[in-house]
Motif scaffolding. Structure first.
Motif, short mmCIF file in Angstrom:
data_model
loop_
_atom_site.label_atom_id
_atom_site.label_comp_id
_atom_site.label_asym_id
_atom_site.label_seq_id
_atom_site.Cartn_x
_atom_site.Cartn_y
_atom_site.Cartn_z
N TYR A 127 0.81 -1.21 0.00
CA TYR A 127 0.00 0.00 0.00
C TYR A 127 0.85 1.27 0.00
CZ TYR A 127 -4.46 -2.36 0.54
OH TYR A 127 -5.58 -3.12 0.32
N ARG A 128 2.16 1.09 -0.19
CA ARG A 128 3.10 2.21 -0.26
C ARG A 128 3.05 3.08 0.99
NH1 ARG A 128 4.21 -0.88 -3.71
NH2 ARG A 128 4.73 -0.42 -5.88
N ALA A 129 2.94 2.44 2.16
CA ALA A 129 2.96 3.19 3.41
C ALA A 129 4.28 3.94 3.54
CB ALA A 129 2.77 2.27 4.61
N VAL A 144 13.80 -6.33 8.09
CA VAL A 144 14.61 -5.11 8.02
C VAL A 144 15.15 -4.93 6.61
CG1 VAL A 144 16.69 -3.96 8.87
CG2 VAL A 144 15.22 -5.22 10.46
N GLU A 145 15.64 -6.02 6.02
CA GLU A 145 16.18 -5.97 4.66
C GLU A 145 15.10 -5.57 3.66
OE1 GLU A 145 18.25 -8.93 1.36
OE2 GLU A 145 17.82 -9.65 3.38
N ASN A 150 13.06 -1.40 -0.13
CA ASN A 150 11.95 -0.60 -0.62
C ASN A 150 12.04 0.87 -0.20
OD1 ASN A 150 9.58 -2.37 -1.94
ND2 ASN A 150 10.68 -3.60 -0.42
N GLY A 151 13.07 1.20 0.55
CA GLY A 151 13.25 2.59 0.96
C GLY A 151 12.23 3.06 1.97
N GLN A 315 13.41 12.59 11.14
CA GLN A 315 14.85 12.56 10.89
C GLN A 315 15.20 11.55 9.81
OE1 GLN A 315 16.42 11.67 14.80
NE2 GLN A 315 16.76 13.82 15.29
N ARG A 316 14.56 10.40 9.84
CA ARG A 316 14.85 9.37 8.85
C ARG A 316 14.41 9.80 7.46
NH1 ARG A 316 18.47 6.83 8.00
NH2 ARG A 316 18.47 6.05 10.14
N GLN A 317 13.25 10.44 7.35
CA GLN A 317 12.78 10.86 6.04
C GLN A 317 13.63 12.02 5.49
OE1 GLN A 317 8.53 11.50 6.62
NE2 GLN A 317 8.12 9.45 5.85
N ALA A 318 14.17 12.81 6.40
CA ALA A 318 15.03 13.92 5.96
C ALA A 318 16.39 13.42 5.49
CB ALA A 318 15.22 14.92 7.10
N ASP A 319 16.84 12.29 6.04
CA ASP A 319 18.15 11.74 5.67
C ASP A 319 18.06 10.21 5.62
OD1 ASP A 319 20.78 11.19 5.18
OD2 ASP A 319 21.59 12.19 6.97
N PRO A 320 17.53 9.67 4.51
CA PRO A 320 17.29 8.22 4.41
C PRO A 320 18.54 7.36 4.57
CG PRO A 320 16.13 9.40 2.67
CD PRO A 320 17.05 10.39 3.31
N LYS A 321 19.72 7.92 4.26
CA LYS A 321 20.93 7.11 4.30
C LYS A 321 21.73 7.27 5.60
CE LYS A 321 21.46 6.97 -0.71
NZ LYS A 321 22.35 7.23 -1.87
N ALA A 322 21.19 7.98 6.56
CA ALA A 322 21.89 8.18 7.83
C ALA A 322 22.00 6.85 8.58
CB ALA A 322 21.16 9.21 8.68
#
Length: 346
Positions: A127-129, A144-145, A150-151, A315-322
């Motif tokens: 559902y692309r949550a 987790v993987e 899926n980002g 914070q996670r959405q602002a920096d997905p690769k942190a």
């Protein structure tokens, strides 16, 4: 910008963007631009669209927009025990904060098994949550993987493993304080009531309490029950207190078990609390304040926890690769009437 035609707007009772466009005398794409922040549209055109939308009672189809953007505003709350008092408070507080944020909370109750939690998460991905928040259960490395591929942000509460962002209470410090409180009152015959559920939070509390007591030269009598509920507390109390061996103070891994213990001690064994038996619980649910219990307990503030979850999500959405975010929340001890007071020690 075109709005995705899903057929949803054709349902009876729904006002469509096409109807707004006709009323305002503009194109449908103009309606989409009027409701898209930052989109290019003439002020006069936007004014016409907004007036027509207000007159018709039009609401933007966020589901359609989410499908276009390959991401919805849904945030999944995965919980294996949503009916328990503490979890109910947690879900209610977090849902309020998500709505204030503009997100749409979706509760998916599951069992505690890994397969059920993974199935819930897969549903949210379909559902692309925008995120999954696991409030209970044991997310596996494959889950987790899957989130990382899926980002999708994955936040787990009450966990310690490496991988997802996680938020947990400082169980070790709380257990240490419980031992210190008992010992300061001359109580050295200590008991511990746990359940067989084996969640990370409960295991941490058990291990930390036993270790803190050992540093004081005290061996804890530990008693497990099947479930972390009132009946589990009663069952564990019958085994811990019914042997004839004296126990002066008991730390219970949650408030419900503490209630069961207290009622069994008073009603079956005629023990007085706190004169004969001191009790400390964990969670700080509203019933702990009731006159029947007046339970001394470590309080997990659901508002503080919810605010921290939102903070981590942003914070996670602002920096997905942190790197993974780790947040530890204190649970202060709230003193009531279930623990012997210092001044009464003889």
């Amino acid at each position: 910008m075109q709005e995705l035609d899903t057929g949803l707007e054709a349902q009876p009772g729904f006002i469509s963007a096409h109807m707004v466009a006709e009323r305002a005398g503009v194109s449908r794409s103009a309606v989409s631009r009027a409701f898209t922040p930052g989109a290019s549209i003439a002020p006069e055109t936007r004014k016409k669209v907004m007036q027509a939308a207000a007159e018709l009672g039009y609401q933007v189809n966020d589901l359609a927009r989410g499908l276009l953007a390959n991401r919805s505003r849904l945030v999944g709350l995965v919980a294996s025990d949503p009916a328990s008092p503490f979890r109910t408070q947690q879900i209610a507080a977090l849902s309020r904060r998500l709505v204030e944020r503009g997100s749409v909370p979706v509760l998916i109750p599951t069992g505690s098994g890994e397969d059920q939690v993974k199935a819930a998460h897969s549903t949210l991905l379909r559902y692309r949550a925008e995120a999954t928040i696991v409030l209970s259960g044991m997310p596996s490395s494959s889950l987790v993987e899957l989130a990382q591929r899926n980002g999708q942000p994955l936040i787990v509460v009450g966990r310690t493993e490496h991988g997802p962002d996680h938020i947990r209470v400082d169980n070790a410090r709380a257990a240490q304080i419980a031992v210190e409180v008992f010992v300061a009152r001359g109580l050295r015959k200590l008991g511990l009531i746990i359940s067989a559920v084996g969640s990370p939070n409960l295991i941490e509390r058990e291990e930390a309490f036993v270790a803190a007591a050992a540093k004081q030269g005290i061996k804890v009598r530990t008693q497990a029950a099947g479930y972390t509920d009132y009946d589990g507390g009663q069952a564990a109390a019958s085994l811990l207190l019914g042997t004839g061996d004296t126990v002066e103070a008991v730390f219970c891994v949650n408030d419900l078990m503490a209630f069961g213990l207290m009622d069994y001690a008073r009603d079956v064994l005629n023990l007085s609390i706190p004169e004969d038996l001191s009790v400390i619980g964990f969670d700080g649910i509203p019933e702990a304040r009731w006159g029947a219990y007046r339970l001394t307990t470590f309080h997990q503030d659901e508002e503080i926890l919810s605010n921290e979850i939102i903070k981590v999500l942003d914070q996670r959405q602002a920096d997905p690769k942190a790197p993974p975010i780790v947040s530890v929340i204190e649970a202060p001890l709230v003193y009531r009437g279930s623990v012997r007071s210092l001044k009464s020690d003889g």
